[in-house]
Design an enzyme around this catalytic site. Structure first.
Site, PDB file in Angstrom:
ATOM      1  N   GLY A  12       5.506  48.007  35.039  1.00 29.58           N
ATOM      2  CA  GLY A  12       5.974  49.117  34.202  1.00 29.58           C
ATOM      3  C   GLY A  12       7.465  49.348  34.385  1.00 29.58           C
ATOM      4  O   GLY A  12       7.988  50.415  34.089  1.00 29.58           O
ATOM      5  N   SER A 141      -0.688  60.226  40.037  1.00 26.75           N
ATOM      6  CA  SER A 141      -0.306  61.366  39.206  1.00 26.75           C
ATOM      7  C   SER A 141      -0.886  62.637  39.798  1.00 26.75           C
ATOM      8  O   SER A 141      -1.965  62.618  40.410  1.00 26.75           O
ATOM      9  CB  SER A 141      -0.843  61.195  37.787  1.00 26.75           C
ATOM     10  OG  SER A 141      -0.650  62.379  37.045  1.00 26.75           O
ATOM     11  N   TYR A 154      -7.517  59.715  31.863  1.00 24.81           N
ATOM     12  CA  TYR A 154      -6.306  59.447  32.650  1.00 24.81           C
ATOM     13  C   TYR A 154      -6.452  59.952  34.091  1.00 24.81           C
ATOM     14  O   TYR A 154      -6.159  59.231  35.052  1.00 24.81           O
ATOM     15  CB  TYR A 154      -5.122  60.121  31.942  1.00 24.81           C
ATOM     16  CG  TYR A 154      -3.798  60.021  32.652  1.00 24.81           C
ATOM     17  CD1 TYR A 154      -3.043  58.862  32.598  1.00 24.81           C
ATOM     18  CD2 TYR A 154      -3.280  61.105  33.371  1.00 24.81           C
ATOM     19  CE1 TYR A 154      -1.811  58.771  33.239  1.00 24.81           C
ATOM     20  CE2 TYR A 154      -2.056  61.029  34.009  1.00 24.81           C
ATOM     21  CZ  TYR A 154      -1.326  59.861  33.940  1.00 24.81           C
ATOM     22  OH  TYR A 154      -0.110  59.782  34.585  1.00 24.81           O
ATOM     23  N   SER A 155      -6.943  61.190  34.237  1.00 21.52           N
ATOM     24  CA  SER A 155      -7.085  61.780  35.578  1.00 21.52           C
ATOM     25  C   SER A 155      -8.025  60.953  36.444  1.00 21.52           C
ATOM     26  O   SER A 155      -7.763  60.744  37.635  1.00 21.52           O
ATOM     27  CB  SER A 155      -7.644  63.201  35.490  1.00 21.52           C
ATOM     28  OG  SER A 155      -6.819  63.997  34.710  1.00 21.52           O
ATOM     29  N   THR A 157      -8.645  57.758  36.258  1.00 20.10           N
ATOM     30  CA  THR A 157      -8.016  56.508  36.711  1.00 20.10           C
ATOM     31  C   THR A 157      -7.026  56.787  37.841  1.00 20.10           C
ATOM     32  O   THR A 157      -6.912  56.007  38.783  1.00 20.10           O
ATOM     33  CB  THR A 157      -7.268  55.774  35.576  1.00 20.10           C
ATOM     34  OG1 THR A 157      -6.152  56.556  35.117  1.00 20.10           O
ATOM     35  CG2 THR A 157      -8.186  55.468  34.409  1.00 20.10           C
ATOM     36  N   LYS A 158      -6.316  57.902  37.760  1.00 18.85           N
ATOM     37  CA  LYS A 158      -5.300  58.196  38.777  1.00 18.85           C
ATOM     38  C   LYS A 158      -5.941  58.643  40.092  1.00 18.85           C
ATOM     39  O   LYS A 158      -5.430  58.349  41.177  1.00 18.85           O
ATOM     40  CB  LYS A 158      -4.321  59.242  38.244  1.00 18.85           C
ATOM     41  CG  LYS A 158      -3.459  58.723  37.084  1.00 18.85           C
ATOM     42  CD  LYS A 158      -2.604  57.528  37.520  1.00 18.85           C
ATOM     43  CE  LYS A 158      -1.605  57.099  36.459  1.00 18.85           C
ATOM     44  NZ  LYS A 158      -0.670  56.094  36.948  1.00 18.85           N
TER      45      LYS A 158
HETATM   46  N1  LIG Z   1       6.249  60.973  33.317  1.00 21.90           N
HETATM   47  C1  LIG Z   1       5.450  61.778  33.972  1.00 21.90           C
HETATM   48  O1  LIG Z   1       5.559  63.006  33.869  1.00 21.90           O
HETATM   49  C2  LIG Z   1       4.409  61.238  34.889  1.00 21.90           C
HETATM   50  C3  LIG Z   1       3.634  62.155  35.609  1.00 21.90           C
HETATM   51  C4  LIG Z   1       2.658  61.671  36.454  1.00 21.90           C
HETATM   52  C5  LIG Z   1       2.466  60.299  36.599  1.00 21.90           C
HETATM   53  N2  LIG Z   1       3.229  59.451  35.879  1.00 21.90           N
HETATM   54  C6  LIG Z   1       2.987  58.019  36.076  1.00 21.90           C
HETATM   55  O2  LIG Z   1       4.224  57.361  36.298  1.00 21.90           O
HETATM   56  C7  LIG Z   1       4.134  56.002  35.837  1.00 21.90           C
HETATM   57  C8  LIG Z   1       5.284  55.704  34.908  1.00 21.90           C
HETATM   58  O3  LIG Z   1       5.230  56.578  33.794  1.00 21.90           O
HETATM   59  P1  LIG Z   1       6.470  56.829  32.845  1.00 21.90           P
HETATM   60  O4  LIG Z   1       6.517  58.268  32.588  1.00 21.90           O
HETATM   61  O5  LIG Z   1       7.645  56.105  33.372  1.00 21.90           O
HETATM   62  O6  LIG Z   1       5.907  56.113  31.505  1.00 21.90           O
HETATM   63  P2  LIG Z   1       6.580  55.096  30.478  1.00 21.90           P
HETATM   64  O7  LIG Z   1       5.636  55.051  29.326  1.00 21.90           O
HETATM   65  O8  LIG Z   1       7.985  55.452  30.242  1.00 21.90           O
HETATM   66  O9  LIG Z   1       6.506  53.715  31.248  1.00 21.90           O
HETATM   67  C9  LIG Z   1       5.300  53.031  31.438  1.00 21.90           C
HETATM   68  C10 LIG Z   1       5.560  51.545  31.305  1.00 21.90           C
HETATM   69  O10 LIG Z   1       4.317  50.850  31.527  1.00 21.90           O
HETATM   70  C11 LIG Z   1       4.245  49.795  30.601  1.00 21.90           C
HETATM   71  N3  LIG Z   1       2.854  49.415  30.352  1.00 21.90           N
HETATM   72  C12 LIG Z   1       1.905  50.108  29.657  1.00 21.90           C
HETATM   73  N4  LIG Z   1       0.777  49.409  29.588  1.00 21.90           N
HETATM   74  C13 LIG Z   1       0.994  48.252  30.263  1.00 21.90           C
HETATM   75  C14 LIG Z   1       0.208  47.090  30.505  1.00 21.90           C
HETATM   76  N5  LIG Z   1      -1.049  46.992  30.047  1.00 21.90           N
HETATM   77  N6  LIG Z   1       0.758  46.081  31.237  1.00 21.90           N
HETATM   78  C15 LIG Z   1       2.024  46.167  31.679  1.00 21.90           C
HETATM   79  N7  LIG Z   1       2.824  47.221  31.458  1.00 21.90           N
HETATM   80  C16 LIG Z   1       2.321  48.258  30.750  1.00 21.90           C
HETATM   81  C17 LIG Z   1       4.890  50.319  29.329  1.00 21.90           C
HETATM   82  O11 LIG Z   1       5.295  49.273  28.464  1.00 21.90           O
HETATM   83  C18 LIG Z   1       6.054  51.129  29.904  1.00 21.90           C
HETATM   84  O12 LIG Z   1       7.216  50.329  30.002  1.00 21.90           O
HETATM   85  C19 LIG Z   1       2.757  55.874  35.179  1.00 21.90           C
HETATM   86  O13 LIG Z   1       1.865  55.324  36.117  1.00 21.90           O
HETATM   87  C20 LIG Z   1       2.387  57.306  34.874  1.00 21.90           C
HETATM   88  O14 LIG Z   1       0.997  57.487  34.803  1.00 21.90           O
HETATM   89  C21 LIG Z   1       4.188  59.880  35.014  1.00 21.90           C
END
Ligand SMILES: NC(=O)c1ccc[n+]([C@@H]2O[C@H](COP(=O)([O-])OP(=O)(O)OC[C@H]3O[C@@H](n4cnc5c(N)ncnc54)[C@H](O)[C@@H]3O)[C@@H](O)[C@H]2O)c1
Length: 250
Positions: A12, A141, A154-155, A157-158
């Site tokens: 990611g 998360s 989502y919850s 999985t996390k």
């Molecule tokens: N942003 C938030 O507030 C927040 C809060 C809690 C947890 N998170 C977690 O943080 C992590 C990053 O989130 P973010 O906010 O940067 O999201 P984002 O959408 O900006 O980035 C996620 C990245 O994962 C990639 N991705 C999605 N499916 C994929 C797959 N099947 N194979 C490979 N890559 C894949 C996407 O292309 C993207 O580049 C995630 O695990 C998310 O659940 C984010």
């Protein structure tokens, strides 16, 4: 011997939190493989790191596909050598009322967020066990810690990622491998903004009222902690759930 240039994989890494983590690890001197479903985004992040004087390589992968994950890790080994550091940030997120979650949607969340993490851990751990050294951070998360309305899939999985991290910590701690999980809460990223645009989440001025720190988090807030957890100094930190949430989740 310098250990600064250890081989790091960030899934990611093409966007948001993963991008910030890849960038920080690159600045720390790691050789960074940026893995993402969006290959162009992965290449762009890797190119930016190279322009910054770092060593990086972009790899397109769907983390839910076992063969694709195996191929991607093989590419990393061919390019840089065995994997020493892994951060799993790839995930999908969204909101669906619990009674409206379809079987297909449920399975897609599991496949990307939980199975995707599992597959990458197995690949990285085979290298790390052979080297008797490794650092892993899973990005979970706050939703996995306390649940989140409209995010049953989502919850779950996390929460699974948190339990998986604790189990791997217990199994591998005696082999020089430390794994921890970082559960963020409302970090300003493309994923968050997409939910705000879809009116599934309120705007920043509303969200920040629920955060004692009074602001949304940034990818850099998460990356700073990850950089420490990936360092040689973090060897005695294992199986921990360390939030980056401005005091919103205690
Ligand atoms: N942003 C938030 O507030 C927040 C809060 C809690 C947890 N998170 C977690 O943080 C992590 C990053 O989130 P973010 O906010 O940067 O999201 P984002 O959408 O900006 O980035 C996620 C990245 O994962 C990639 N991705 C999605 N499916 C994929 C797959 N099947 N194979 C490979 N890559 C894949 C996407 O292309 C993207 O580049 C995630 O695990 C998310 O659940 C984010």
């Amino acid at each position: 011997m310098s250990t600064a240039n250890r081989v790091a994989v960030v899934t990611g890494g093409g966007s948001g939190i993963g991008q910030a983590i890849a960038t920080q690890l690159g600045r720390d001197g790691r050789r960074v493989a940026v893995l993402d479903l969006n290959g162009e985004a992965a290449d762009k992040v890797a190119s930016a790191l190279q322009a910054d004087g770092g060593t990086a390589h972009g790899v397109r992968v769907d983390v839910s596909d076992p063969d694709a994950v195996a191929r991607a890790f093989e590419t990393v080994r061919q390019t840089f050598g065995p994997v020493e550091i892994l951060v799993t940030s790839a995930a999908i997120a969204g909101f669906t009322r619990f009674d409206k979650i379809t079987f297909e949607e449920w399975n897609r969340y599991l496949a990307v967020n939980l199975t995707g993490t599992f597959l990458c851990l197995q690949e990285a751990l085979s290298d790390m066990a052979a080297a008797k050294w490794g650092r892993i951070v899973t990005i979970s998360s706050a939703a996995g810690q306390q649940g989140a309305v409209g995010q049953g899939h989502y919850s779950a999985t996390k929460g699974g990622v948190i339990a998986l991290t604790k189990t791997v910590a217990r199994e591998y701690a005696s082999r020089g491998i430390s794994i921890n999980t970082v559960p963020p809460f409302v970090i300003d990223s493309p994923m968050l903004r997409e939910q705000q645009l879809a009116k599934k989440l309120p705007p920043a001025e509303v969200l920040r009222k629920a955060i004692p720190a009074g602001r949304l988090g940034t990818g850099e807030d998460v990356a700073a902690l990850c950089a420490f957890l990936c360092s040689d100094a973090a060897g005695y930190v294992a199986g921990q759930v360390i939030g980056v949430n401005g005091g919103a989740v205690l």
